[in-house]
Design a protein around this motif. Structure first.
Motif, PDB file in Angstrom:
ATOM      1  N   UNK A 166       0.516  -0.933  -0.196  1.00  0.00           N
ATOM      2  CA  UNK A 166       0.380   0.176  -0.291  1.00  0.00           C
ATOM      3  C   UNK A 166       0.734   1.325  -0.322  1.00  0.00           C
ATOM      4  N   UNK A 167       2.264   0.690  -0.094  1.00  0.00           N
ATOM      5  CA  UNK A 167       2.735   2.395   0.049  1.00  0.00           C
ATOM      6  C   UNK A 167       3.761   2.372  -1.194  1.00  0.00           C
ATOM      7  N   UNK A 168       2.376   2.631  -2.235  1.00  0.00           N
ATOM      8  CA  UNK A 168       2.710   3.658  -3.360  1.00  0.00           C
ATOM      9  C   UNK A 168       2.202   4.195  -4.221  1.00  0.00           C
ATOM     10  N   UNK A 169       2.272   4.580  -4.944  1.00  0.00           N
ATOM     11  CA  UNK A 169       0.997   5.547  -5.436  1.00  0.00           C
ATOM     12  C   UNK A 169       0.050   5.444  -6.375  1.00  0.00           C
ATOM     13  N   UNK A 170      -1.168   5.423  -5.562  1.00  0.00           N
ATOM     14  CA  UNK A 170      -3.094   5.297  -5.562  1.00  0.00           C
ATOM     15  C   UNK A 170      -3.008   4.288  -7.043  1.00  0.00           C
ATOM     16  N   UNK A 171      -2.451   4.818  -8.064  1.00  0.00           N
ATOM     17  CA  UNK A 171      -2.708   3.708  -9.439  1.00  0.00           C
ATOM     18  C   UNK A 171      -1.614   2.490  -9.492  1.00  0.00           C
ATOM     19  N   UNK A 172      -0.681   2.626  -9.006  1.00  0.00           N
ATOM     20  CA  UNK A 172       0.340   1.758  -8.271  1.00  0.00           C
ATOM     21  C   UNK A 172      -0.602   0.244  -7.602  1.00  0.00           C
ATOM     22  N   UNK A 173      -0.739   0.823  -6.933  1.00  0.00           N
ATOM     23  CA  UNK A 173      -1.545   0.100  -5.854  1.00  0.00           C
ATOM     24  C   UNK A 173      -2.580  -0.775  -6.239  1.00  0.00           C
ATOM     25  N   UNK A 174      -3.576   0.580  -6.755  1.00  0.00           N
ATOM     26  CA  UNK A 174      -4.953  -0.216  -7.718  1.00  0.00           C
ATOM     27  C   UNK A 174      -4.415  -1.619  -8.454  1.00  0.00           C
ATOM     28  N   UNK A 175      -3.294  -0.612  -9.311  1.00  0.00           N
ATOM     29  CA  UNK A 175      -3.113  -2.091  -9.997  1.00  0.00           C
ATOM     30  C   UNK A 175      -2.620  -3.278 -10.242  1.00  0.00           C
ATOM     31  N   UNK A 176      -1.723  -3.227  -8.691  1.00  0.00           N
ATOM     32  CA  UNK A 176      -1.684  -4.532  -7.703  1.00  0.00           C
ATOM     33  C   UNK A 176      -2.962  -4.759  -7.335  1.00  0.00           C
ATOM     34  N   UNK A 177      -4.028  -4.375  -6.948  1.00  0.00           N
ATOM     35  CA  UNK A 177      -5.097  -5.196  -6.221  1.00  0.00           C
ATOM     36  C   UNK A 177      -5.965  -6.114  -7.533  1.00  0.00           C
TER      37      UNK A 177
END
Ligand SMILES: Nc1ncnc2c1ncn2[C@@H]1O[C@H](COP(=O)(O)OP(=O)(O)OP(=O)(O)O)[C@@H](O)[C@H]1O
Ligand SMILES: Nc1ccn([C@H]2C[C@H](O)[C@@H](COP(=O)(O)O)O2)c(=O)n1
Length: 477
Positions: free
Chosen positions: A342-353
């Motif tokens: 979760x310690x990434x920018x929101x877009x990168x977190x969403x990609x990983x989600x």
């Protein structure tokens, strides 16, 4: 148009869907997509049967119920393409015995009158949900020609209540739990998932805050627990969650954010909901404490939340480590925890989600695809219509053609058992998915080639109004 070019067209659609999913959604979802099966069923509606006709490569618009020449669908038509509304009006006129002029309207009216599977399915209240009840009831009850005609006249083109869910196997509402430290981004990611993937987002913390604000007798207790960074007794939080689930849209899929947060939550859920809901995944967002603290303090400048301060943040983090992490660990042992940084920018977190939930979404698409194949193989056009997007097109290529209603009806009687071999699903960017190169038995309504051979099928799916809908299908020998 040659087989090769038709297939190239579908491939192009698949590729384009990755970039612009809305391209494959040519009409607003008002006709067929009114999936109405429910935990608590809604009002009954009727359905029409997609037509069958002779011809070479062509598209069939499920929304309008008319077979269109391929070039008409592609925009180079001969003037026979028509809007869903005008098509239905004309079909209704024909079905009611008034004069209409187009061949397509005649065909549609004929089909309405001869439909073996037009449906008005009944259904009473279902205990907590109706997923199973919906599938059992299905949309198979017979209707009369006049009922079908009047439904068309009213512009209602779809579905009986108690319609099949999209998960053939499970008969319970699907749930994804979302856990993580305070401020790890659970709410942020859930909102996006809800918007793009049709989930219903239920935040346990938010429900508690609303309950507190409502002047409930539990308000003071909730306030005390939240201020101290402790976890409210499960009887309260679970009752709120359950009520929210029960009053959600029919056949919702749930993201439950911030629950279960401790052993008490977990045991309470197991006891009350273990047999009722189907936990598909537990999405876990991890993030260092100092990052969480910064986020909470920043959020506190505008959130108005009584727990967005340094002192409560510390207690909440401690509760998370001592109470919530063991719960995550327990789920992890069951192998259902995608862990996301979760310690990434929101877009990168969403990609990983999305990567974390890939198998969940793939399973959903394969289930929907299997139901579509079953419906086609058994000639259950009512069920099929529910799985198709408004304006969905079917391309018949490679020597296949649709057959007349009579032939189709007799073929239905001896329909092959629905089975699909080697389905491969690919999630596309933008929330679409493709199930490619499947072979299935030839269902009713198709002719051409050796009747014993299977047909090959490629379907493109999109999430529309919380349901996977087929937006494109290519079938060939
Ligand atoms: N990846 C991120 N990068 C930076 N800031 C983020 C990120 N994700 C969320 N935020 C911000 O951090 C704050 C907390 O996010 P959010 O409310 O989504 O977390 P949460 O896990 O739901 O928190 P809580 O459990 O306290 O309700 C918000 O202000 C949000 O805008
Ligand atoms: N299952 C839950 C969820 C939340 N709470 C309380 C305690 C939390 O600190 C607070 C805020 O929750 P959030 O918005 O961070 O999810 O609500 C609880 O007691 N039990």
């Amino acid at each position: 148009m040659s087989k090769k070019s038709v297939f190239a067209f579908v491939q192009l659609c698949c590729r384009t869907a990755a970039l612009r999913p809305s391209l494959l959604q040519p009409q607003p979802p008002v006709h067929l997509a009114a999936a109405s099966s429910s935990w608590f069923p809604g009002p009954a509606k009727t359905t029409t049967t997609p037509p069958r006709g002779r011809g070479g490569p062509q598209t069939r618009s499920i929304a309008t119920g008319f077979v269109l020449p391929l070039n008409a669908h592609l925009g180079g038509g001969d003037g026979r393409a028509m809007s869903a509304a005008s098509g239905r009006r004309q079909a209704a006129g024909r079905a009611a015995g008034t004069t209409t002029t187009t061949a397509a309207a005649v065909l549609a009216a004929t089909l309405l009158l001869s439909s073996p599977s037009g449906a008005v399915a009944g259904g009473g209240a279902a205990p907590f949900g109706g997923w199973a009840a919906g599938r059992r009831r299905g949309a198979h009850a017979a209707t009369t020609p006049s009922m079908a005609a009047s439904a068309v006249e009213e512009g209602v083109t779809a579905v009986g209540r108690g319609a099949p869910g999209q998960d053939g196997a499970a008969s319970k509402p699907p749930v994804v739990f979302v856990l993580g430290g305070p401020g790890s981004g659970k709410g942020t990611q859930c909102e996006r998932l809800a918007k793009e993937y049709g989930y219903v987002h239920l935040s346990a913390g938010e429900l508690l805050r609303q309950e507190r604000a409502s002047g409930s007798s539990d308000g003071q207790l909730i306030d005390d627990y939240i201020a101290e960074g402790r976890i409210v007794p499960v009887a309260i939080s679970l009752a709120l969650l359950r009520k929210a689930m029960e009053t959600s849209e029919p056949h919702s899929r749930f993201l439950i954010d911030g629950f279960p947060r401790n052993r008490d939550n977990m045991e309470g859920w197991d006891e009350a909901m273990g047999d009722v809901a189907d936990i598909r995944s537990v999405l876990f967002l991890y993030c260092p404490e100092d990052v969480l603290e910064k986020r909470l303090l920043s959020r506190g400048k505008s959130s108005g939340r009584t727990d967005d301060n340094a002192e409560t943040a510390k207690r909440r983090f401690q509760t998370y480590v001592e109470m919530t992490l063991p719960v995550v660990e327990e789920f992890q042992q069951k192998g259902i925890v995608p862990r996301v940084d979760g310690n990434q920018d929101i877009e990168s977190v969403f990609r990983d989600v999305l990567l974390g939930l890939k198998s969940v979404h793939e399973k959903e698409v394969l289930d929907a695809n299997r139901l579509a194949v079953e419906a086609v193989c058994t000639g259950d056009w009512a069920a099929y219509a529910q799985l198709c997007a408004p304006g969905m097109t079917e391309v018949l290529g490679g020597g296949l053609a649709a057959v007349s209603p009579d032939e189709s009806a007799s073929a239905s009687a001896s329909a092959s058992p629905a089975a699909i071999s080697r389905p491969q699903v690919r999630m596309l960017k933008g929330g679409a998915a493709a199930v490619v190169s499947c072979e299935r038995p030839r269902g009713p309504g198709l002719t051409g080639g050796d009747s014993g051979t299977a047909v090959r099928e490629t379907r493109v799916w999109e999430m529309l109004d919380g349901r996977w809908k087929c937006v494109q299908c290519h079938t060939s020998l």
